[in-house]
Design a protein around this motif. Sequence first.
Motif, PDB file in Angstrom:
ATOM      1  N   ALA A 138     148.128  60.857  72.974  1.00 47.15           N
ATOM      2  CA  ALA A 138     148.553  61.289  74.309  1.00 47.15           C
ATOM      3  C   ALA A 138     149.554  60.335  74.937  1.00 47.15           C
ATOM      4  N   VAL A 139     149.654  59.097  74.418  1.00 52.62           N
ATOM      5  CA  VAL A 139     150.614  58.135  74.954  1.00 52.62           C
ATOM      6  C   VAL A 139     151.722  57.853  73.937  1.00 52.62           C
ATOM      7  N   GLU A 140     151.977  58.840  73.083  1.00 56.83           N
ATOM      8  CA  GLU A 140     153.075  58.803  72.120  1.00 56.83           C
ATOM      9  C   GLU A 140     152.991  57.615  71.157  1.00 56.83           C
ATOM     10  N   LYS A 141     151.750  57.310  70.739  1.00 55.35           N
ATOM     11  CA  LYS A 141     151.527  56.319  69.682  1.00 55.35           C
ATOM     12  C   LYS A 141     150.868  57.038  68.507  1.00 55.35           C
ATOM     13  N   SER A 142     151.546  58.090  68.044  1.00 51.21           N
ATOM     14  CA  SER A 142     150.972  58.963  67.026  1.00 51.21           C
ATOM     15  C   SER A 142     150.607  58.255  65.720  1.00 51.21           C
ATOM     16  N   PRO A 143     151.419  57.285  65.232  1.00 52.25           N
ATOM     17  CA  PRO A 143     151.016  56.616  63.977  1.00 52.25           C
ATOM     18  C   PRO A 143     149.640  55.963  64.074  1.00 52.25           C
ATOM     19  N   LEU A 144     149.341  55.347  65.210  1.00 53.83           N
ATOM     20  CA  LEU A 144     148.046  54.697  65.382  1.00 53.83           C
ATOM     21  C   LEU A 144     146.923  55.733  65.465  1.00 53.83           C
ATOM     22  N   ALA A 145     147.177  56.815  66.187  1.00 49.84           N
ATOM     23  CA  ALA A 145     146.181  57.884  66.281  1.00 49.84           C
ATOM     24  C   ALA A 145     145.964  58.542  64.923  1.00 49.84           C
ATOM     25  N   THR A 146     147.045  58.715  64.166  1.00 51.64           N
ATOM     26  CA  THR A 146     146.945  59.342  62.843  1.00 51.64           C
ATOM     27  C   THR A 146     146.160  58.465  61.881  1.00 51.64           C
ATOM     28  N   LEU A 147     146.419  57.168  61.922  1.00 57.82           N
ATOM     29  CA  LEU A 147     145.672  56.243  61.073  1.00 57.82           C
ATOM     30  C   LEU A 147     144.181  56.333  61.370  1.00 57.82           C
ATOM     31  N   THR A 148     143.837  56.315  62.653  1.00 59.38           N
ATOM     32  CA  THR A 148     142.432  56.356  63.053  1.00 59.38           C
ATOM     33  C   THR A 148     141.769  57.658  62.628  1.00 59.38           C
ATOM     34  N   SER A 149     142.456  58.781  62.845  1.00 62.47           N
ATOM     35  CA  SER A 149     141.857  60.074  62.508  1.00 62.47           C
ATOM     36  C   SER A 149     141.733  60.259  60.997  1.00 62.47           C
ATOM     37  N   THR A 150     142.732  59.793  60.250  1.00 57.12           N
ATOM     38  CA  THR A 150     142.707  59.968  58.794  1.00 57.12           C
ATOM     39  C   THR A 150     141.599  59.137  58.159  1.00 57.12           C
ATOM     40  N   LEU A 151     141.541  57.869  58.530  1.00 60.70           N
ATOM     41  CA  LEU A 151     140.517  57.000  57.958  1.00 60.70           C
ATOM     42  C   LEU A 151     139.132  57.365  58.482  1.00 60.70           C
ATOM     43  N   SER A 183     148.228  62.786  79.116  1.00 60.46           N
ATOM     44  CA  SER A 183     149.595  63.134  78.706  1.00 60.46           C
ATOM     45  C   SER A 183     150.478  63.391  79.927  1.00 60.46           C
ATOM     46  N   ILE A 184     149.920  64.039  80.956  1.00 63.21           N
ATOM     47  CA  ILE A 184     150.682  64.293  82.187  1.00 63.21           C
ATOM     48  C   ILE A 184     150.928  62.988  82.937  1.00 63.21           C
ATOM     49  N   LEU A 185     149.901  62.148  83.040  1.00 64.02           N
ATOM     50  CA  LEU A 185     150.065  60.862  83.719  1.00 64.02           C
ATOM     51  C   LEU A 185     151.069  59.980  82.981  1.00 64.02           C
ATOM     52  N   TYR A 186     151.045  60.040  81.665  1.00 68.15           N
ATOM     53  CA  TYR A 186     151.988  59.236  80.875  1.00 68.15           C
ATOM     54  C   TYR A 186     153.417  59.730  81.092  1.00 68.15           C
ATOM     55  N   GLY A 187     153.575  61.053  81.167  1.00 64.51           N
ATOM     56  CA  GLY A 187     154.898  61.606  81.450  1.00 64.51           C
ATOM     57  C   GLY A 187     155.413  61.167  82.810  1.00 64.51           C
ATOM     58  N   LEU A 233     127.993  66.301  72.527  1.00 67.80           N
ATOM     59  CA  LEU A 233     127.619  65.519  73.700  1.00 67.80           C
ATOM     60  C   LEU A 233     128.789  64.745  74.297  1.00 67.80           C
ATOM     61  N   ILE A 234     129.631  64.157  73.433  1.00 70.40           N
ATOM     62  CA  ILE A 234     130.727  63.333  73.957  1.00 70.40           C
ATOM     63  C   ILE A 234     132.092  63.961  73.740  1.00 70.40           C
ATOM     64  N   GLY A 235     132.147  65.026  72.915  1.00 70.58           N
ATOM     65  CA  GLY A 235     133.446  65.628  72.609  1.00 70.58           C
ATOM     66  C   GLY A 235     134.147  66.147  73.846  1.00 70.58           C
ATOM     67  N   GLY A 236     133.382  66.807  74.720  1.00 68.56           N
ATOM     68  CA  GLY A 236     133.988  67.325  75.942  1.00 68.56           C
ATOM     69  C   GLY A 236     134.520  66.213  76.828  1.00 68.56           C
ATOM     70  N   ILE A 237     133.807  65.067  76.842  1.00 72.03           N
ATOM     71  CA  ILE A 237     134.256  63.934  77.646  1.00 72.03           C
ATOM     72  C   ILE A 237     135.541  63.358  77.070  1.00 72.03           C
ATOM     73  N   ILE A 238     135.525  63.075  75.772  1.00 73.83           N
ATOM     74  CA  ILE A 238     136.674  62.423  75.130  1.00 73.83           C
ATOM     75  C   ILE A 238     137.861  63.371  75.028  1.00 73.83           C
ATOM     76  N   GLU A 239     137.610  64.650  74.741  1.00 70.26           N
ATOM     77  CA  GLU A 239     138.722  65.583  74.541  1.00 70.26           C
ATOM     78  C   GLU A 239     139.386  66.011  75.838  1.00 70.26           C
ATOM     79  N   SER A 240     138.800  65.638  76.983  1.00 71.63           N
ATOM     80  CA  SER A 240     139.503  65.899  78.248  1.00 71.63           C
ATOM     81  C   SER A 240     140.608  64.870  78.471  1.00 71.63           C
ATOM     82  N   ILE A 241     140.581  63.785  77.689  1.00 67.54           N
ATOM     83  CA  ILE A 241     141.560  62.703  77.861  1.00 67.54           C
ATOM     84  C   ILE A 241     142.998  63.159  77.644  1.00 67.54           C
ATOM     85  N   PRO A 242     143.342  63.808  76.520  1.00 64.41           N
ATOM     86  CA  PRO A 242     144.761  64.106  76.280  1.00 64.41           C
ATOM     87  C   PRO A 242     145.398  64.962  77.358  1.00 64.41           C
ATOM     88  N   TYR A 243     144.676  65.939  77.888  1.00 68.31           N
ATOM     89  CA  TYR A 243     145.267  66.863  78.848  1.00 68.31           C
ATOM     90  C   TYR A 243     145.634  66.147  80.154  1.00 68.31           C
TER      91      TYR A 243
END
Length: 593
Positions: free
Chosen positions: A377-390, A296-300, A283-293
Amino acid sequence: MYERNHELLDIKIRQYLLPAIMMKLALQLGNVVDTMLVGNILGKEAMSAVGITIPVLSMIQIPALFLGNGGATYAGILLGRRQKQEANEVFTISFIFTTLCTLLFSVSAVFITTPMAHLLSGGSSLEADVASCVFIDLTFAPIMCIGIFFARFLSADSHPQLTSAYYIVSNILNLILDFIFLKFTKLGVKGSSLSTALGFSFGLVVMFFYAKSPKRMLSFTRLKPSAEILKNIFSTGAPHLSYICSTMLTGFLLNRIILSLLQENGIVIYTICNNMNFILKMLIGGIIESIPYIISILYGEGDYFGIHAVVKKTIGYAIPVTALLITFILLFPNAITLMFGIHEPDIQNIVMMVLRIYALAIPFKLWNYFGMQYYGAVEKSPLATLTSTLGNGIVLIPVMFFSIMIDKVNRGNGYIGLAVAFVVSEIITVLSFLIYKKTKYPGEPLLLIPDKNEEICLDFTIHSRVMDAVGVAEEIQHFCEEHGVSAGSANMVAIAAEEMAVNIAKYGGTISEWIDVCLLIKHASKEPDSTQRSSMILRLRDNGVAFDPTTYEYDTTGIDYEIHGIKMVQSVASEITYVRAMDLNNTTVTIDI
């Protein structure tokens, strides 16, 4: 007229959102309906065997999700920076590594199937069924992973509809074959795994349309060895690697813990909760997973206004959908038990109780899922990794064990402990995120980006109409004079902006609606050894027909004779770059001061 809005980005969000939702719907619905079919046709023991093999599917997807997500996100950042060749190198390297890694799974299937099935089933009566599923999953690993890999890059390369089509076609075929194999053959549980493998194999035909697409920006290229590119791919993909590895590890260990403490009925209940997680992602995966694409371009590009707009919009969609799911679980848990083929009253009552407690974890799951997708997507991988791992299980493993044991010590049956563990582990993850963020980025806003561009910047949006475009020059010239730019330089960039905007308005076609204009004034560094020069960087983004001004040649005889302004812009600019990203024209004109 001269206020920045997010109308152009809203169009892109909607364009990405529906395919992303359809993609996730197809993928997770395939998982859920697959489990339902097995439970209703073959029984709850067979459903448990399918649930036990989920860690194997997680394992074989590691290369595709790690390198596919990491590579696609980093390629999006590079496209946002107009570095197309580097983006092609990322695409090529990611594909090579993904293919090699998944071939290892296929080759090793003969050797590791039996010990893996024994480990997963704990030597129980489910071992034979688990082994047949594991062998098929490992054998077809390359085909499934290559499809997943390309699906990630399709979305990053402005083809979200093809990503959606790949998953829809694959899962429709999967479910059709599933029903045929389970109902009309003697394949048993292995029919479920075989239908998944064949469905995703036939779904690869969709990739043909990507290969032939004229809008395609990414392609295979000759490689120059670059440790920096590999490092950035791995860094950007780290949250996804962490996510899938923790999924696999959690699946292995929780299966053993639950089998040991709650026996096979515990696995049945855990499998149903797992499928509620699939439904949440559906239900929400499609909404949330559209974020990185998009982000990431806007951040660049450094478009922080755009990032805030995208986050606000996507979260605004996700929250009410999540609330509806929670309401459904709390009000109709009995309907959920029946969907999975559970008809025994005793087990039904236990499942309903567990589901009602499990529903309390869902709001925290939403935040943790968002954090994994956004911060990478905003090059804060350690924070994203912590969240996904835990958030994806490392916390859940010890919490589940102790929660069940505490429940049993207090003369319970352990099932309330199982349900409470889901809630507690998600809360711990959110608290860990907040502590890490406060320690690592003290005083920074939650999204870890500025509210707007911190440089000297004029950022505004106009309708894609000639009458609006002709007023751009005056606005820019006034802004330049306010910030100490000489009249001559201000006049050059003002005329360049107007000519480009008028060209977009005239020739963008009927699909062209808005033009985002951004002017950055960058003053030279005062460091003695600096080679940086003062410059003005003009960025234009529009949703008109594809047009690359860097390849335009003045033609006095052709139909484009009136596009005279491009030649003038080329003559005054020190650099012009262009990329078609998110199916938008993104042009940057640099003029030295």
